[in-house]
Enzyme design. Structure first.
Site, PDB file in Angstrom:
ATOM      1  N   GLY A  68       0.856  -1.187   0.000  1.00 30.04           N
ATOM      2  CA  GLY A  68       0.000   0.000   0.000  1.00 30.04           C
ATOM      3  C   GLY A  68       0.892   1.236   0.000  1.00 30.04           C
ATOM      4  O   GLY A  68       1.854   1.319   0.785  1.00 30.04           O
ATOM      5  N   GLN A 221      -5.947  -8.855  -2.197  1.00 31.02           N
ATOM      6  CA  GLN A 221      -5.900  -7.875  -1.089  1.00 31.02           C
ATOM      7  C   GLN A 221      -7.302  -7.449  -0.653  1.00 31.02           C
ATOM      8  O   GLN A 221      -7.508  -7.064   0.497  1.00 31.02           O
ATOM      9  CB  GLN A 221      -5.108  -6.619  -1.491  1.00 31.02           C
ATOM     10  CG  GLN A 221      -3.616  -6.826  -1.643  1.00 31.02           C
ATOM     11  CD  GLN A 221      -3.228  -7.060  -3.084  1.00 31.02           C
ATOM     12  OE1 GLN A 221      -3.972  -7.706  -3.820  1.00 31.02           O
ATOM     13  NE2 GLN A 221      -2.074  -6.568  -3.493  1.00 31.02           N
ATOM     14  N   ASP A 262      -1.585   4.393  -6.137  1.00 30.16           N
ATOM     15  CA  ASP A 262      -0.155   4.179  -5.884  1.00 30.16           C
ATOM     16  C   ASP A 262       0.694   5.308  -6.452  1.00 30.16           C
ATOM     17  O   ASP A 262       1.794   5.577  -5.980  1.00 30.16           O
ATOM     18  CB  ASP A 262       0.287   2.840  -6.453  1.00 30.16           C
ATOM     19  CG  ASP A 262      -0.421   1.736  -5.697  1.00 30.16           C
ATOM     20  OD1 ASP A 262      -1.577   1.442  -6.048  1.00 30.16           O
ATOM     21  OD2 ASP A 262       0.155   1.222  -4.735  1.00 30.16           O
ATOM     22  N   LYS A 273      -4.218  -0.586  -8.206  1.00 23.50           N
ATOM     23  CA  LYS A 273      -4.132  -2.045  -8.401  1.00 23.50           C
ATOM     24  C   LYS A 273      -4.816  -2.481  -9.694  1.00 23.50           C
ATOM     25  O   LYS A 273      -5.877  -1.969 -10.050  1.00 23.50           O
ATOM     26  CB  LYS A 273      -4.772  -2.718  -7.178  1.00 23.50           C
ATOM     27  CG  LYS A 273      -4.731  -4.237  -7.160  1.00 23.50           C
ATOM     28  CD  LYS A 273      -3.360  -4.808  -7.368  1.00 23.50           C
ATOM     29  CE  LYS A 273      -2.334  -4.336  -6.362  1.00 23.50           C
ATOM     30  NZ  LYS A 273      -0.951  -4.745  -6.715  1.00 23.50           N
TER      31      LYS A 273
HETATM   32  O1  MRU Z   1       0.377  -4.122  -4.452  1.00 22.29           O
HETATM   33  P1  MRU Z   1      -0.184  -3.357  -3.288  1.00 22.29           P
HETATM   34  O2  MRU Z   1      -0.985  -4.199  -2.350  1.00 22.29           O
HETATM   35  O3  MRU Z   1       0.887  -2.555  -2.580  1.00 22.29           O
HETATM   36  O4  MRU Z   1      -1.177  -2.339  -3.961  1.00 22.29           O
HETATM   37  C1  MRU Z   1      -1.919  -1.461  -3.152  1.00 22.29           C
HETATM   38  C2  MRU Z   1      -2.929  -0.701  -3.917  1.00 22.29           C
HETATM   39  O5  MRU Z   1      -3.034  -0.770  -5.127  1.00 22.29           O
HETATM   40  C3  MRU Z   1      -3.762   0.223  -3.122  1.00 22.29           C
HETATM   41  O6  MRU Z   1      -5.053   0.292  -3.630  1.00 22.29           O
HETATM   42  C4  MRU Z   1      -3.075   1.601  -3.208  1.00 22.29           C
HETATM   43  O7  MRU Z   1      -1.748   1.509  -2.732  1.00 22.29           O
HETATM   44  C5  MRU Z   1      -3.693   2.597  -2.432  1.00 22.29           C
HETATM   45  S1  MRU Z   1      -3.162   2.424  -0.809  1.00 22.29           S
HETATM   46  C6  MRU Z   1      -3.919   3.449   0.232  1.00 22.29           C
END
Ligand code: MRU
Length: 378
Positions: A68, A221, A262, A273
């Site tokens: 995240g 997730q 991200d 994501k």
């Molecule tokens: O691969 P991840 O689990 O790190 O991806 C996280 C995401 O895509 C979240 O939706 C994004 O980081 C927003 S976090 C508040």
């Protein structure tokens, strides 16, 4: 005893089995160790991990023990602190410090909070005259970033709440159905979450809400982390297979979409994501508002074209080939496809600004365009 009692007067604390947690903290009586919740094991097991070196922090980020965007940033800041602890005063100190940053930055490519946090620590520690000064400044910078990201998420909650309240009023108090993708909850941050912060606040203020949780293959997730959070916080929710959202939107079963990000380019393209873009397209087709909730630390101010410029992480093919679950009291992996079929595993996609109804930040809600995003800085 809560560290920030004033938050809790207006916002529920994020709990696991009734106990308040942050996702990352300095170990009690051992300021040379950072502790994290190991997110690879949730929701099946709750374990913490000790990080003692910059290599530990690198592994924790790369292998997604922490994940995240905001949490990756805070973990990177503490990782730099651990890196400084491992240095000796030498003639090459400046080069060694730069190398720490480059090493940590290579852990994951998409979340810009990683670079933001590393650059912040490098900039602040520059003022330190001795190595011990720099170590102290690195720790203070990481601690402050953690506090800032908590406050950012709290404010995202305050700023995003009226969007939910408006729909609730239009529905005369009937349930507001919110769809979210992946985990942009407190587990992806330090506290409150980004996409979830307005949801938690609306729930606390007595607005009837229900959350559609996309399972979010391949790492799930949504099903594993967002559903866990919703359950722990007592929020009505339903997990859906990733391909279900479009149908629910056509049937009038979704009132709004809120996702995290991200990296968001300065023109408002939102990387999140993998699968987020398809939800935005379906929302657009069904005239359903699609919001991205993110702190300013997720905006890449130097990037003007997110679709072509945001680096998209490709991850190990085993994440697609195998599914993890709970069986016989342990986390178990099963293969769900022919062993020799090739796999392509992109971690993120980019939703063009034209499909983003608004961006919710700690400094306010704005349209997804360069001018309005730029104004958030003021
Ligand atoms: O691969 P991840 O689990 O790190 O991806 C996280 C995401 O895509 C979240 O939706 C994004 O980081 C927003 S976090 C508040």
């Amino acid at each position: 005893m809560p560290i920030f009692p004033y938050f809790y007067q207006k916002f529920t604390s994020m709990n696991i089995n009734g106990k308040h947690y942050h996702t990352i903290w300095l170990k009690k009586n051992d300021p040379k160790t950072i502790q994290i919740i190991d997110q690879r094991l949730l929701p099946f097991e709750f374990k913490t991990q000790d990080l003692k070196t910059i290599q530990d922090a690198y592994t924790a980020i790369k292998e997604m023990w922490v994940r995240g965007a905001p949490l990756i940033g805070v973990a990177a800041a503490y990782g730099m602190y651990l890196g400084f602890l491992g240095l000796n005063d030498s003639e090459n100190l400046n080069q060694e410090i730069k190398d720490l940053g480059l090493f940590l930055e290579s852990s994951r490519p998409t979340a810009v909070n990683l670079k933001f946090a590393i650059d912040l620590v490098l900039e602040k520690t520059n003022a330190g005259k001795s190595l011990s000064d720099k170590i102290q400044i690195a720790l203070e910078t990481a601690n402050q970033l953690k506090l800032d990201e908590i406050e950012n998420c709290r404010l995202i909650g305050e700023n995003g709440f009226p969007l939910i309240e408006k729909i609730s009023k239009a529905k005369k108090g009937d349930t507001v159905n919110i769809l979210t993708h992946c985990n942009a909850g407190w587990l992806a941050c330090v506290d409150y979450g980004t996409a979830t912060a307005p949801i938690y606040l609306a729930h606390e203020k007595g607005i009837k809400i229900h959350v559609w949780v996309d399972e979010t293959r391949p790492r799930n997730q949504g099903a594993r982390l967002t559903a866990f959070e919703m359950d722990q916080q007592g929020i009505p929710h339903t997990v859906i297979a990733d391909n279900t959202g479009g149908l629910l939107m056509q049937k009038g079963m979704v009132d709004m979409v809120i996702v995290g990000s991200d990296r968001t380019s300065s023109n408002g393209d939102v990387a999140n994501k993998i699968g987020t873009y398809l939800k935005a397209l379906a929302a657009h087709d069904n005239k359903i508002p699609f919001y991205a909730a993110l702190p300013l630390s997720t905006i890449d101010w130097n990037m003007n074209d997110g679709i072509n410029e945001i680096p998209i992480e490709q991850r190990d093919e085993d994440e697609v080939k195998y599914v993890e679950g709970w069986n016989n009291n342990q986390i178990t992996k099963v293969r769900v496809m022919p062993e020799n079929s090739p796999v392509l595993n992109y971690g993120f996609d980019v939703t063009p600004a034209k499909y983003v109804s608004a961006i919710i930040t700690e400094n306010g809600v704005c349209n997804a365009n360069k001018e309005d995003i730029e104004n958030l800085k003021k």
